[in-house]
Structures are given as C-alpha cells and as structure tokens.
Write a protein that holds these residues in place. Structure first.
Motif, PDB file in Angstrom:
ATOM      1  N   GLY A 181      16.165  -9.387  -8.388  1.00  0.00           N
ATOM      2  CA  GLY A 181      17.043  -9.967  -9.401  1.00  0.00           C
ATOM      3  C   GLY A 181      18.486  -9.557  -9.313  1.00  0.00           C
ATOM      4  N   SER A 182      18.860  -8.659  -8.398  1.00  0.00           N
ATOM      5  CA  SER A 182      20.248  -8.210  -8.289  1.00  0.00           C
ATOM      6  C   SER A 182      20.938  -8.977  -7.169  1.00  0.00           C
ATOM      7  CB  SER A 182      20.301  -6.703  -8.005  1.00  0.00           C
ATOM      8  OG  SER A 182      21.624  -6.301  -7.730  1.00  0.00           O
ATOM      9  N   GLU A 183      21.904  -9.820  -7.541  1.00  0.00           N
ATOM     10  CA  GLU A 183      22.618 -10.601  -6.538  1.00  0.00           C
ATOM     11  C   GLU A 183      23.445  -9.697  -5.645  1.00  0.00           C
ATOM     12  OE1 GLU A 183      25.794 -14.335  -6.204  1.00  0.00           O
ATOM     13  OE2 GLU A 183      25.210 -13.524  -8.170  1.00  0.00           O
ATOM     14  N   GLN A 184      24.035  -8.637  -6.207  1.00  0.00           N
ATOM     15  CA  GLN A 184      24.896  -7.763  -5.429  1.00  0.00           C
ATOM     16  C   GLN A 184      24.103  -7.007  -4.367  1.00  0.00           C
ATOM     17  OE1 GLN A 184      28.158  -7.845  -5.559  1.00  0.00           O
ATOM     18  NE2 GLN A 184      28.253  -6.387  -3.843  1.00  0.00           N
ATOM     19  N   ALA A 185      22.814  -6.684  -4.680  1.00  0.00           N
ATOM     20  CA  ALA A 185      21.982  -5.959  -3.716  1.00  0.00           C
ATOM     21  C   ALA A 185      21.716  -6.789  -2.474  1.00  0.00           C
ATOM     22  CB  ALA A 185      20.652  -5.556  -4.369  1.00  0.00           C
ATOM     23  N   VAL A 186      21.820  -8.124  -2.624  1.00  0.00           N
ATOM     24  CA  VAL A 186      21.589  -9.008  -1.486  1.00  0.00           C
ATOM     25  C   VAL A 186      22.905  -9.362  -0.806  1.00  0.00           C
ATOM     26  CG1 VAL A 186      20.604 -11.199  -0.745  1.00  0.00           C
ATOM     27  CG2 VAL A 186      19.524  -9.924  -2.610  1.00  0.00           C
ATOM     28  N   ARG A 187      23.870  -9.819  -1.586  1.00  0.00           N
ATOM     29  CA  ARG A 187      25.128 -10.294  -1.001  1.00  0.00           C
ATOM     30  C   ARG A 187      25.986  -9.155  -0.476  1.00  0.00           C
ATOM     31  NH1 ARG A 187      28.078 -14.939  -4.266  1.00  0.00           N
ATOM     32  NH2 ARG A 187      29.259 -14.791  -2.333  1.00  0.00           N
ATOM     33  N   GLY A 188      25.700  -7.954  -0.908  1.00  0.00           N
ATOM     34  CA  GLY A 188      26.496  -6.817  -0.433  1.00  0.00           C
ATOM     35  C   GLY A 188      26.055  -6.301   0.917  1.00  0.00           C
ATOM     36  N   ARG A 189      25.066  -6.914   1.551  1.00  0.00           N
ATOM     37  CA  ARG A 189      24.571  -6.437   2.847  1.00  0.00           C
ATOM     38  C   ARG A 189      24.720  -7.531   3.896  1.00  0.00           C
ATOM     39  NH1 ARG A 189      18.644  -4.202   2.012  1.00  0.00           N
ATOM     40  NH2 ARG A 189      19.063  -3.459   4.134  1.00  0.00           N
ATOM     41  N   LYS A 190      24.777  -7.105   5.146  1.00  0.00           N
ATOM     42  CA  LYS A 190      24.810  -8.048   6.253  1.00  0.00           C
ATOM     43  C   LYS A 190      23.379  -8.338   6.696  1.00  0.00           C
ATOM     44  CE  LYS A 190      28.819  -8.065   8.836  1.00  0.00           C
ATOM     45  NZ  LYS A 190      29.532  -7.768  10.089  1.00  0.00           N
ATOM     46  N   VAL A 191      23.216  -9.516   7.305  1.00  0.00           N
ATOM     47  CA  VAL A 191      21.887  -9.907   7.778  1.00  0.00           C
ATOM     48  C   VAL A 191      21.343  -8.883   8.760  1.00  0.00           C
ATOM     49  CG1 VAL A 191      20.641 -11.641   9.117  1.00  0.00           C
ATOM     50  CG2 VAL A 191      22.307 -12.365   7.392  1.00  0.00           C
ATOM     51  N   THR A 192      22.196  -8.345   9.619  1.00  0.00           N
ATOM     52  CA  THR A 192      21.741  -7.415  10.654  1.00  0.00           C
ATOM     53  C   THR A 192      21.276  -6.078  10.090  1.00  0.00           C
ATOM     54  OG1 THR A 192      24.069  -6.819  10.977  1.00  0.00           O
ATOM     55  CG2 THR A 192      23.097  -8.430  12.499  1.00  0.00           C
ATOM     56  N   GLU A 193      21.546  -5.828   8.799  1.00  0.00           N
ATOM     57  CA  GLU A 193      21.090  -4.582   8.178  1.00  0.00           C
ATOM     58  C   GLU A 193      19.651  -4.686   7.678  1.00  0.00           C
ATOM     59  OE1 GLU A 193      23.792  -3.644   5.085  1.00  0.00           O
ATOM     60  OE2 GLU A 193      25.554  -3.533   6.394  1.00  0.00           O
ATOM     61  N   TRP A 194      19.102  -5.912   7.636  1.00  0.00           N
ATOM     62  CA  TRP A 194      17.778  -6.112   7.052  1.00  0.00           C
ATOM     63  C   TRP A 194      16.676  -5.915   8.104  1.00  0.00           C
ATOM     64  CZ3 TRP A 194      18.655 -10.991   3.505  1.00  0.00           C
ATOM     65  CH2 TRP A 194      19.282 -10.565   2.322  1.00  0.00           C
ATOM     66  N   THR A 195      16.686  -4.747   8.698  1.00  0.00           N
ATOM     67  CA  THR A 195      15.637  -4.433   9.667  1.00  0.00           C
ATOM     68  C   THR A 195      14.452  -3.786   8.958  1.00  0.00           C
ATOM     69  OG1 THR A 195      16.607  -2.270  10.130  1.00  0.00           O
ATOM     70  CG2 THR A 195      17.294  -4.124  11.521  1.00  0.00           C
ATOM     71  N   HIS A 196      13.291  -3.878   9.580  1.00  0.00           N
ATOM     72  CA  HIS A 196      12.074  -3.269   9.039  1.00  0.00           C
ATOM     73  C   HIS A 196      11.253  -2.739  10.208  1.00  0.00           C
ATOM     74  CE1 HIS A 196       8.141  -2.905   6.999  1.00  0.00           C
ATOM     75  NE2 HIS A 196       8.850  -2.811   5.884  1.00  0.00           N
ATOM     76  N   GLN A 197      10.565  -1.626   9.982  1.00  0.00           N
ATOM     77  CA  GLN A 197       9.809  -1.010  11.078  1.00  0.00           C
ATOM     78  C   GLN A 197       8.679  -1.898  11.602  1.00  0.00           C
ATOM     79  OE1 GLN A 197      10.113   0.196   8.036  1.00  0.00           O
ATOM     80  NE2 GLN A 197       8.117   0.798   7.141  1.00  0.00           N
ATOM     81  N   ASP A 198       8.258  -2.891  10.804  1.00  0.00           N
ATOM     82  CA  ASP A 198       7.187  -3.784  11.250  1.00  0.00           C
ATOM     83  C   ASP A 198       7.705  -5.067  11.881  1.00  0.00           C
ATOM     84  OD1 ASP A 198       5.167  -2.072  10.429  1.00  0.00           O
ATOM     85  OD2 ASP A 198       5.118  -2.877   8.393  1.00  0.00           O
ATOM     86  N   ASP A 199       9.028  -5.152  12.121  1.00  0.00           N
ATOM     87  CA  ASP A 199       9.580  -6.354  12.750  1.00  0.00           C
ATOM     88  C   ASP A 199       8.983  -6.543  14.141  1.00  0.00           C
ATOM     89  OD1 ASP A 199      11.155  -6.985  10.623  1.00  0.00           O
ATOM     90  OD2 ASP A 199      12.980  -6.070  11.423  1.00  0.00           O
TER      91      ASP A 199
END
Length: 714
Positions: A188-206
C-alpha cells in the motif's frame, strides 16, 4: 451444416455472447447488441486459438486489446469488463480438456497482453488524435483540448481500474507510474515502490535467465518476456508473481518505456507447496514418506565420483503383537514416539529419516565417508530404542531389526539398494532381532533366488516340472529290496535339478505343499502299482512298499485321510503297500487332534514311520502314544560306524534304540548307509532295513527294477 450440440463453435459463440453483454452497456456506438456480438466473435476466436496454441504468442492478446480500441470500446469500464470475462470464461468455454492450471496461467498472460495492447492502442489513438487536432483549424483548439482530456481520462481509468498490477518505468529502470493494484501488492505504500529502481528488485530465488531477459529488453533486442518472479515486500514477506514485461516504443520505433504487468500468485504457490508437502510426508509421523525418500535415495546413488551413501532399513520387532493386543491407536502413538527418536538420530548434514509404511523406517546418510557414519547411525538408532515407550500407562519395550547397505554412488539403482537393505533386515530379524546386519551380496543372491523359486512354484506344478526319484529300502537280513522311498525333485528351467531342501520349505511357507504332496502321493502309489504288476513283490514275500514323506502342513490338512484312501482305491492297492514318513520334530508335543488322522491311517493298515529319529529331543516315552510302526534312525547316529573299529558310544546308543523299538514292536530303518562295514555292523545290532548310497543312490524307477530282478535271480 449446423454444428453439433456443445461443439467448439457453440462454446465459442456462448463466450462471445457473454462478452458482448458485459461490454455493450459501456460502449457508445450505433450498433445493436447482436451486431456488436458479431464484431466480438472473431476476437473471441483469436483468444481461443492463442489459448490452445502449441506456442504462446502474446501478440494475439495485444491485437485483441488493440481491436477493442478500434471498435470504440474505449470507456474506462470496457477493458476491465473484458479482462474479467476472459478471466472467468475463456478457459471454461474454450479450454477443452487440457490441464487447467496451465490454461489458467496462459489466460492470465493473454489478459496481460490485452491490457498492454489496449494501453498501446489508446496511446497510439491519443497520439493520432493529437496529430489530427494539430492539423485542424485553430478555431477547433478547444475541441482538441477537450478530446485530449477525454482520451487521457479513459487511459487513466483503464490504468487505475485494472485488477492486475501495472507499472511503467523508463529504460534506466526508474519507476514512473504504478497503479493501485501494484501498490497494494507491495503493502500500500506508493513511495516504497516508486522510490526504487527496477534493478534493485532482486530475489535469491530469481531464475538465472530473469535479468538476462531484462537486459535484452531494455536494449531493444526483445519486445517482451514472461517469468515467474519473487519480490521482497517492505514487511519482510515474499510476493510471488507471474510477471510480463513489454517494451514500449515511440512513434519512430525507438525504445522508450517498459511496461510491467504483475499477477499475484503468492496464495496459489503456498497452496502448491502445501500440497507438495502433504504428498511427500507421512500424515501420522510427519516424516518424509516413501515418495520423498526415493527422490533423495536416487540422488544419493547417482551422485558424482567420490560420493558414497549408507542406508539403514529398520523394522520394529513384534509390532503386530502391540497392534493386536492394545489396538491400532496405541500402535500409532508408539510409531509417533519412535519417529521422534529416529529424527533425533539423523540431524547431521546429508542425513534423513523417512517412514516407508507400517512399522518400517529408513535412515539415509550421504557423503564421502559413510562407511563409518552408517554404522554410527545404526548404533544411535538402536540406542534410541532402548528406553521403553509409555502408551496408555503401559511401558512398552521397543526392539528393532536393521539392515545396512553402504557403498559408492553410481554402482546400483535405488530399487536394488532398497531390496538389498530389506533382505538384510529380514536376515537380522531371523537371527533373533534387536540387532543390525550388514548387506552380503551372497546372502542377497540367495534371498532373491529363494523369492524367485517361491513365485515360480505354482506354475511349476502346472507345467509338470516336478519328478520323483526312488531310493531302495533293503532288508539287512537277506539283502532283498523291500521297497523304496519317493524323493521329489524339481527340474527348474534356469537352475536345473533342485533337491527338496531347496523348495519344500518354500512350498510349506506358501501352502503349495498340500497340492504338491498330493501329487507326490499319487505318482508314488501309481509307481508301486506298476511294480506290483510287473514283479509281484520282494523275494521274501509281500508287495514292494512305497515310502512317502508328509510335511507338518499336510498333517494338519483336513483332507489327508480321504485323499490317501481315494488314491489307494483308484490304484487298486492295499493300505499296507504305503508307508507315510513323518519327522520326529513334527510330532514333538503333538496333541490327540494332530495324531487322530495318523491313527486312522494306521488302523487302515498304512505304516507310519517316525523319520529322523533322534534329532528332535523327544521324550522316548512318547513312542508308546504315537501311531508309528517304524523308526527311521537318523544318519548322525551311524556315521561313526563307517570306519573300523566303530565308535563304541554310537554302538551302545544304536543298540539301545533298536532294543527299545523292538520291545515296542517297531521295526528300525537306518538312513545314510555308505559302506559295507557299516551295513554289517547295523545288521549285527539288529536293525531291520536300511537305505543309502551303499545300495543305490536315488534314481528313476527303472533302477529299482534292476535291483528287484537281481534279487529274484540271485
């Protein structure tokens, strides 16, 4: 020609009807609802073909989304209702009988593509409108501004009202816009999403290809890609999604933005994990079950060079008694306690414990040094079972038998390893239980051969693979042949001729000994009739007697007496021609019910011989109550007489047995006579008849013919 009821054409038509009814109310066109349905029908066909195509093509979904815009379905509700219809009814009416989970996933991807195509078409339409307005007369500027505002409002309505998460970012990964659905996925936090770059959304199970596909897309080398991807939420939980990322180009075809469509699959994944757990774990104990154990065992036995494995196969001793006496509920509580103890024994890396079923458990250890580790693991298991288990106020002692298999990976398959462990476990149980044994290839081979013989026994009798050899019974006084003992053999297709010691115990265990024994009796009596017809009898008078062995299972069979009577009557022989041999061990402690059939046969005139006398440790006083007329002295008492001088102790024992037998009006037959000196000594001691290799080995009936003729002419 009219399509058959419920044909694919009918189902496609129903889907188009539902779609037109849902969307028609939010369209602004002059077409009637049936006319609008006809316009949607080919679009429904394209969705159906894309759903069932061998290779998924998102272009079809984008084309359908763009076609909606071309059909003037540009109201904010049009796309939302269209996506809802596709989600609810496309698989239902067009999915045929395919795998529903795969079709649902493909339907979701089509929805993503439709939304992307719809958004792109709206954007293109907006650009076209803007261009048209720019070329219009300046007097129409107000109209152009109004049209542009309406177009942007419609696009915004689609963007915000979509049920799936939508995000737009530039080619550097900066997130420019997100809709409400995507915002809710991340807490529900827009800033938590828009404040990050796509390349930061890594996960160990990728998956390894996720970021390679992303780089290809932002470089313009790929138009879109679809993956399953996990994201970290701000609250620490994990969001699993079906993610579709598409490249948006400008009017000149240059890459400009990236559009991401996300479907939240977290609950579905958790459900799948739960179902997987239930399918691979035992419901009672919570341990891994046979399915998961076989997966781990297969990995262990196929590991790389230098790797080894060790397997402990445990079966509880006497568990059936606990179930029968205390009930299955108590047995289940005992199994749960045993499972907990075993789990505590296998906590090192590479170790696991599983329940195969019933009271059978396995413990597996892997690594380069399992030769010592598996022995230690078995010792820990045995030690863990020492303490009694308290069940319903009772202290139950737990014992177990363990079979151990250890070896290098790559030499044997999982089924072969488990079979060897099972065989070894039963060898430990046969040795008294409460112990563990190491696998022995020779013992395994014997057990496998024994199992093969057991399964082949019924068919062998039907295929007439059994035959009988006869060993003469010779009178020690005059040397005449008085009869023969029938000895059954098995001509096995692979193993050749097998003696009774190889298959009689198996026949007794399986119950086949009753029909096999009946066949031996029939064949032997028929042969005795042939001898009687050809030779009449032995030189001293009387018919040649046939001796047939009875197993303990035959003694307890209710048809023994009647079968014997019927066989003798069909052959036309008197009962005194037949002698039934029963081992001493079978009659130790026999009650009157067991002796009753033998007494009836003895009263009819059938001789009963007590075979292997002297090996059963029976009370000699029992001889008075047994319906026997012949003692067959075991060869162990006469082996000392094969050399001169004979063992004086053996002489005294045999002399005493012969004296006792004669005082009870019993005749004495000696087995295993191999030398002339032995035969002469037994004659002097008063033995009546003998058999052994000194006279003749067991052979076909023709060999007995020669001996009878020799007596007659001698």
């Amino acid at each position: 020609m009219t399509a058959a009821p419920d044909s694919p054409e009918d189902r496609l038509r129903r889907f188009a009807t539902i779609w037109s009814r849902a969307v028609y109310q939010v369209t602004s066109m002059s077409l009637t609802r049936p006319e609008f349905e006809e316009q949607l029908l080919p679009l429904a066909g394209r969705l159906s073909q894309a759903l069932l195509a061998r290779t998924f093509d998102a272009e079809e979904g984008r084309a359908v989304g763009a076609a909606l815009v071309s059909a003037h379905c540009t109201d904010p509700e049009a796309l939302s209702r269209s996506l809802d219809c596709v989600d609810a009814y496309l698989v239902l009416y067009c999915g045929e009988d395919g795998p529903q989970e795969d079709l649902r996933a493909r339907s979701s991807r089509l929805q993503h593509a439709m939304a992307a195509g719809y958004a792109g078409a709206l954007r293109d339409r907006t650009l076209a409108e803007q261009e048209a307005i720019a070329w219009a007369a300046q007097s129409a500027r107000s109209a152009v501004a109004e049209a542009l505002h309406a177009s942007e409002a419609r696009f915004r309505a689609v963007f915000e009202g979509a049920a799936i998460g939508i995000g737009i970012a530039d080619l550097d990964g900066n997130i420019l816009q997100i809709n409400g659905a995507l915002q809710r996925m991340f807490g529900g936090s827009e800033q938590a999403v828009r404040g990050r770059k796509v390349t930061e959304w890594t996960h160990q199970d990728d998956a390894p290809q996720v970021w390679r596909l992303y780089e290809e897309l932002v470089r313009g080398e790929r138009e879109h890609y679809h993956v399953e991807k996990a994201f970290h939420r701000p609250d620490g939980t994990v969001l699993w999604t079906n993610l579709t990322v598409s490249l948006l180009r400008d009017a000149d075809g240059r890459p400009q933005y990236q559009l991401a469509l996300m479907e939240d699959t977290t609950e579905r994944r958790l459900l799948n994990l739960r179902l997987r757990y239930e399918a691979t774990h035992d419901a009672l104990t919570g341990l891994p079950n046979r399915t998961l154990f076989f997966e781990r065992l297969e990995k262990a036995v196929t590991a790389g060079e230098g790797q080894r494995f060790g397997l402990c196969y445990l079966d509880l001793d006497g568990f059936k008694t606990i179930n029968d006496s205390l009930g299955h509920a108590a047995g289940d509580r005992l199994l749960v306690e045993v499972a907990d103890r075993l789990q505590s024994c296998a906590t090192a890396p590479g170790e696991m414990v599983a329940r195969l079923g019933g009271d059978e458990f396995v413990a597996l250890t892997t690594g380069p040094d399992t030769e010592t580790e598996v022995d230690e693991l078995a010792a820990r298991i045995m030690h863990a079972l020492i303490a009694p288990v308290s069940v319903d106020g009772r202290e139950l002692t737990v014992r177990g038998s363990i079979g151990i298999v250890e070896g290098p990976a790559g030499e044997r398959g999982p089924a072969e390893v488990l079979r060897s462990a099972d065989i070894t476990m039963y060898r430990a149980k046969s040795a008294g239980g409460n112990r563990f044994e190491l696998a022995d290839p020779e013992a395994d081979l014997k057990a496998i051969t024994r199992h093969g013989l057991t399964t082949a026994l019924p068919a062998a009798l039907d295929r007439s693979e059994f035959f009988i050899e006869y060993q003469p019974l010779v009178h020690l006084g005059d040397g005449s042949v008085r009869g023969a003992e029938a000895l059954v053999r098995w001509l096995h297709p692979q193993h050749g001729v097998l003696g009774p010691d190889r298959f009689i115990p198996l026949a007794e265990h399986t119950g086949l000994i009753v029909p096999l024994g009946r066949w031996v009796l029939e064949e032997s009596v028929r042969q005795a009739r042939d001898w009687q017809e050809r030779y009449g009898g032995h030189p001293a008078g009387g018919p040649l007697r046939i001796n047939v062995n009875l197993s303990p299972c035959q003694l307890t069979h209710p048809g023994l007496v009647q079968d014997t009577v019927d066989i003798l009557e069909r052959a036309g022989l008197e009962p005194e021609v037949l002698c039934l041999e029963v081992t001493e061990s079978a009659l130790i402690g026999a009650d009157d019910d067991l002796l009753k059939p033998l007494r009836r046969l003895a009263e009819m005139g059938v001789d009963i011989a007590l075979d292997d006398f002297g090996t059963g440790y029976s009370n000699l006083a029992n001889l008075r109550r047994l319906p026997v007329s012949i003692l067959k002295l075991d060869r162990s008492f006469t082996q000392g007489m094969q050399q001169f001088p004979a063992d004086p102790v053996d002489l005294k024992i045999v002399e005493g047995i012969v004296s006792l037998a004669h005082s009870l009006n019993l005749t004495v037959t000696v087995e295993g006579v191999e030398t002339g000196a032995q035969a002469e000594q037994l004659r002097i001691l008063g033995c009546d008849t003998a058999q052994g290799w000194y006279y003749a080995r067991p052979g076909p009936p023709e060999r007995l013919h020669d001996l009878v003729l020799a007596d007659a002419t001698g």
